[in-house]
Design a protein around this motif. Structure first.
Motif, mmCIF file in Angstrom:
data_model
loop_
_atom_site.group_PDB
_atom_site.id
_atom_site.type_symbol
_atom_site.label_atom_id
_atom_site.label_comp_id
_atom_site.label_asym_id
_atom_site.label_seq_id
_atom_site.Cartn_x
_atom_site.Cartn_y
_atom_site.Cartn_z
ATOM 1 N N VAL A 22 0.806 -1.214 0.000
ATOM 2 C CA VAL A 22 0.000 0.000 0.000
ATOM 3 C C VAL A 22 0.840 1.265 0.000
ATOM 4 N N GLN A 23 2.117 1.105 0.380
ATOM 5 C CA GLN A 23 3.026 2.232 0.421
ATOM 6 C C GLN A 23 4.442 1.678 0.364
ATOM 7 N N ARG A 24 5.403 2.499 0.090
ATOM 8 C CA ARG A 24 6.766 2.003 -0.112
ATOM 9 C C ARG A 24 7.253 1.124 1.034
ATOM 10 N N SER A 25 6.835 1.448 2.253
ATOM 11 C CA SER A 25 7.355 0.746 3.437
ATOM 12 C C SER A 25 6.408 -0.309 4.007
ATOM 13 N N VAL A 71 -5.210 2.949 5.341
ATOM 14 C CA VAL A 71 -5.832 1.631 5.398
ATOM 15 C C VAL A 71 -5.894 1.224 6.868
ATOM 16 N N GLU A 72 -7.043 0.706 7.290
ATOM 17 C CA GLU A 72 -7.211 0.259 8.669
ATOM 18 C C GLU A 72 -7.260 -1.261 8.701
ATOM 19 N N LEU A 73 -6.412 -1.857 9.532
ATOM 20 C CA LEU A 73 -6.336 -3.301 9.658
ATOM 21 C C LEU A 73 -6.977 -3.755 10.950
ATOM 22 N N PRO A 98 -0.352 4.277 6.369
ATOM 23 C CA PRO A 98 -0.512 5.195 5.239
ATOM 24 C C PRO A 98 -0.605 4.455 3.906
ATOM 25 N N VAL A 99 -1.387 5.014 3.001
ATOM 26 C CA VAL A 99 -1.533 4.478 1.643
ATOM 27 C C VAL A 99 -1.009 5.520 0.662
ATOM 28 N N SER A 100 -0.286 5.079 -0.330
ATOM 29 C CA SER A 100 0.227 5.986 -1.339
ATOM 30 C C SER A 100 -0.920 6.734 -2.015
ATOM 31 N N THR A 101 -0.912 8.055 -1.934
ATOM 32 C CA THR A 101 -1.974 8.841 -2.569
ATOM 33 C C THR A 101 -1.809 8.851 -4.089
ATOM 34 N N LYS A 102 -0.558 8.752 -4.541
ATOM 35 C CA LYS A 102 -0.288 8.761 -5.980
ATOM 36 C C LYS A 102 -0.901 7.543 -6.660
ATOM 37 N N TYR A 103 -0.817 6.386 -5.991
ATOM 38 C CA TYR A 103 -1.300 5.138 -6.588
ATOM 39 C C TYR A 103 -2.580 4.633 -5.916
#
Length: 239
Positions: free
Chosen positions: A184-187, A203-205, A212-217
């Motif tokens: 969902v994000q680089r890390s 994203v909530e687990l 955090p989720v990548s806003t770009k993708y």
């Protein structure tokens, strides 16, 4: 493997149990059949469940929600006479939906596919952590977190809460392709079965964990998640 069969109609319960008894015995599976779902305890022990939906004391969908909360990786199959309940199976990610008139024809094959799906969900990986080889069951992994070359696996239902090892998150994501993980994000590489809410930027687990989720993708990630959810959710099996 522990298998649950639940139907408050004794005749239907006996019919389902008779169809599953042979396959279960052949693979050494423990079959629990009950017409009183309200008396069930410790749902977390069940790997696979065949549930009637229209039951008087506890609705099959309610029971499925409780089972899903206790065992997120459990394989759930609904068995019923009422096709109008089918769309609700999506909510609990039911694997199949069988109509009772077709049981003799459809149930044996459905059982085989459900066992195959269960085995897929039980995949594991072996990593080297603190000088020793550690086997991690995929079902126990909530998400992976990367800090440069150090990856931390955040775990559920395990003696340890985290496991740290040196690896590339990009390579890990490649190796786990098709196993229900989404970067969902680089890390962060998350186990989609534990996603409870997927929103723009977050994203909530399970357990209230927010990442955090990548806003770009975001649009692409959300589409991939919904595609995975659709592929792994319930499918109709008509007579």
């Amino acid at each position: 493997m522990n298998l649950l069969v639940c139907d408050d109609d004794r005749q239907d319960l006996d019919r389902i149990t008779a169809l599953l008894a042979g396959p279960c015995q052949g693979m050494g599976a423990n079959l629990v059949a009950t017409s009183r779902p309200e008396e069930l305890e410790d749902l977390s022990r069940f790997d696979l469940a065949f549930l009637d939906i229209d039951m008087k004391e506890i609705n099959g969908l309610t029971l499925a929600r409780r089972l899903r909360a206790a065992r997120p990786d459990a394989v759930i199959v609904f068995i019923t006479n009422f096709v109008q309940y089918a769309p609700e199976g999506y909510e609990v990610q039911a694997f199949r939906y069988l109509l009772k008139p077709a049981l003799e024809e459809k149930l044996p094959a459905c059982f085989a596919l459900a066992v195959e799906e269960l085995r897929r969900r039980r995949r594991s990986i072996i990593v080297r952590s603190e000088g020793e080889a550690v086997e991690l069951q995929l079902r126990d992994i909530l998400y992976f977190e990367s800090d440069q070359r150090m990856v931390t696996a955040h775990l559920l239902r395990n003696q340890r809460t985290t496991c740290r090892f040196y690896f590339s998150l990009t390579e890990l994501a490649r190796q786990l392709e098709g196993a229900g993980f989404l970067r969902v994000q680089r890390s962060y590489l998350v186990h989609m079965v534990y996603i409870q809410r997927f929103q723009y930027g977050t994203v909530e687990l399970r357990g209230g964990v927010r990442l955090p989720v990548s806003t770009k993708y975001y649009a692409e990630l959300k589409q991939n998640y919904l595609k995975w959810k659709g592929q792994t959710s319930w499918k109709l099996s008509w007579p």
